[in-house]
Motif scaffolding. Sequence first.
Motif, PDB file in Angstrom:
ATOM      1  N   ALA A   4       0.830  -1.202   0.000  1.00  0.00           N
ATOM      2  CA  ALA A   4       0.000   0.000   0.000  1.00  0.00           C
ATOM      3  C   ALA A   4       0.868   1.257   0.000  1.00  0.00           C
ATOM      4  CB  ALA A   4      -0.927   0.001   1.210  1.00  0.00           C
ATOM      5  N   GLY A   5       1.970   1.202   0.747  1.00  0.00           N
ATOM      6  CA  GLY A   5       2.901   2.326   0.727  1.00  0.00           C
ATOM      7  C   GLY A   5       3.486   2.542  -0.655  1.00  0.00           C
ATOM      8  N   ARG A  42       0.938  13.195  -8.387  1.00  0.00           N
ATOM      9  CA  ARG A  42       0.458  12.492  -9.571  1.00  0.00           C
ATOM     10  C   ARG A  42       0.079  13.423 -10.715  1.00  0.00           C
ATOM     11  NH1 ARG A  42      -3.785  11.881  -5.788  1.00  0.00           N
ATOM     12  NH2 ARG A  42      -5.734  12.879  -6.403  1.00  0.00           N
ATOM     13  N   ALA A  68       8.772   2.965  -4.804  1.00  0.00           N
ATOM     14  CA  ALA A  68       7.489   2.254  -4.880  1.00  0.00           C
ATOM     15  C   ALA A  68       7.674   0.877  -5.506  1.00  0.00           C
ATOM     16  CB  ALA A  68       6.483   3.080  -5.682  1.00  0.00           C
ATOM     17  N   GLU A 112       2.304   9.750  -5.652  1.00  0.00           N
ATOM     18  CA  GLU A 112       2.817  11.008  -5.089  1.00  0.00           C
ATOM     19  C   GLU A 112       3.050  12.026  -6.205  1.00  0.00           C
ATOM     20  OE1 GLU A 112       6.539  12.596  -2.354  1.00  0.00           O
ATOM     21  OE2 GLU A 112       6.784  10.928  -3.712  1.00  0.00           O
ATOM     22  N   VAL A 147       0.994   4.469  -2.676  1.00  0.00           N
ATOM     23  CA  VAL A 147       1.005   5.879  -2.296  1.00  0.00           C
ATOM     24  C   VAL A 147       2.185   6.601  -2.945  1.00  0.00           C
ATOM     25  CG1 VAL A 147       1.280   7.480  -0.364  1.00  0.00           C
ATOM     26  CG2 VAL A 147      -0.223   5.494  -0.134  1.00  0.00           C
TER      27      VAL A 147
END
Length: 300
Positions: free
Chosen positions: A144-145, A154, A281, A152, A148
């Motif tokens: 999930a991180g 986006r 990510a 970031e 995110v």
Amino acid sequence: MSVDGTEPGPSPRTVLTASAGRAFGAIPPTALVLLGIVSVQLGSAVAKQLFGAVGSFGTVSLRLFFAAVVLLLFWRPSLRMGRRTWAVVVCYGVTLGLMNLCFYLALARIPLGVAVTTEFLGPLVVALAGSRRWLDALWALLAAGGVVLLMEGRGDLNLAGFLFALAAGTCWGLYILVGAALGRHTAEGGGLALGMAVAALVAVPFGVADSGTALVQPWVLIAGLGVALLSSVIPYSLDLEALRKVPPRVFGILMSLEPAMAALIGLVVLQESLRWSQWLAVLCVVAASAGATRGTREDG
């Protein structure tokens, strides 16, 4: 025996399978998996180069059409199957077709590394589903991180592309579940060949409607065949041979490297640079997938 009383010789498919088996047998299983990953991502990079000529729909239709032709010619599957088996084959093919359509729509809008990393969340959810281990909750949070971090800032990340990649990941998760059922209901590669034909039937109308006669340009057909070989035929063959030599858990850990390989090939082949947060990510999703897979237990 043949009608003249002599023993029949080996079929061309048997000879080809044996030859391929001997060739693959000399390669370590880890290398087979890595070669398969590289092949898939190179196929995606080549496919992206086709978008300017035939679009994403045209490219995916070429890939699935040629992959179906090659697999049908190789396996020559029987059409005599029960209604339940046909239902599984059709579900498998429709899922495969939708997965590829969504992924190529994503690939047309966002970098290869981001698309594959997002799509990889589907298999990760399947791996974590139903788990009650606290450590798997940690892997889920890590993934999930990663999402995110991908989103970031986006403003430079196409939201539609990200959502298409999520849809492709959802289809990939379903594909794993339906693929397991396909393995139970069919033998060898016959089910895969028929499922690929169904996937082609799903995708080709979109490609023809979107690209028309551009699909039959000689160089486009050759490139489409190359995409089919790189993205489907070669990696499926390599993965099948690797799974004969290593446990599924080890195979899954190696496959977790796919998002990172996609990001590297996107950088080298397509000159698609990612921000540091997007690289982080990718690493988060790779680590979460490897950790979740490593934690599975193969109980007898």
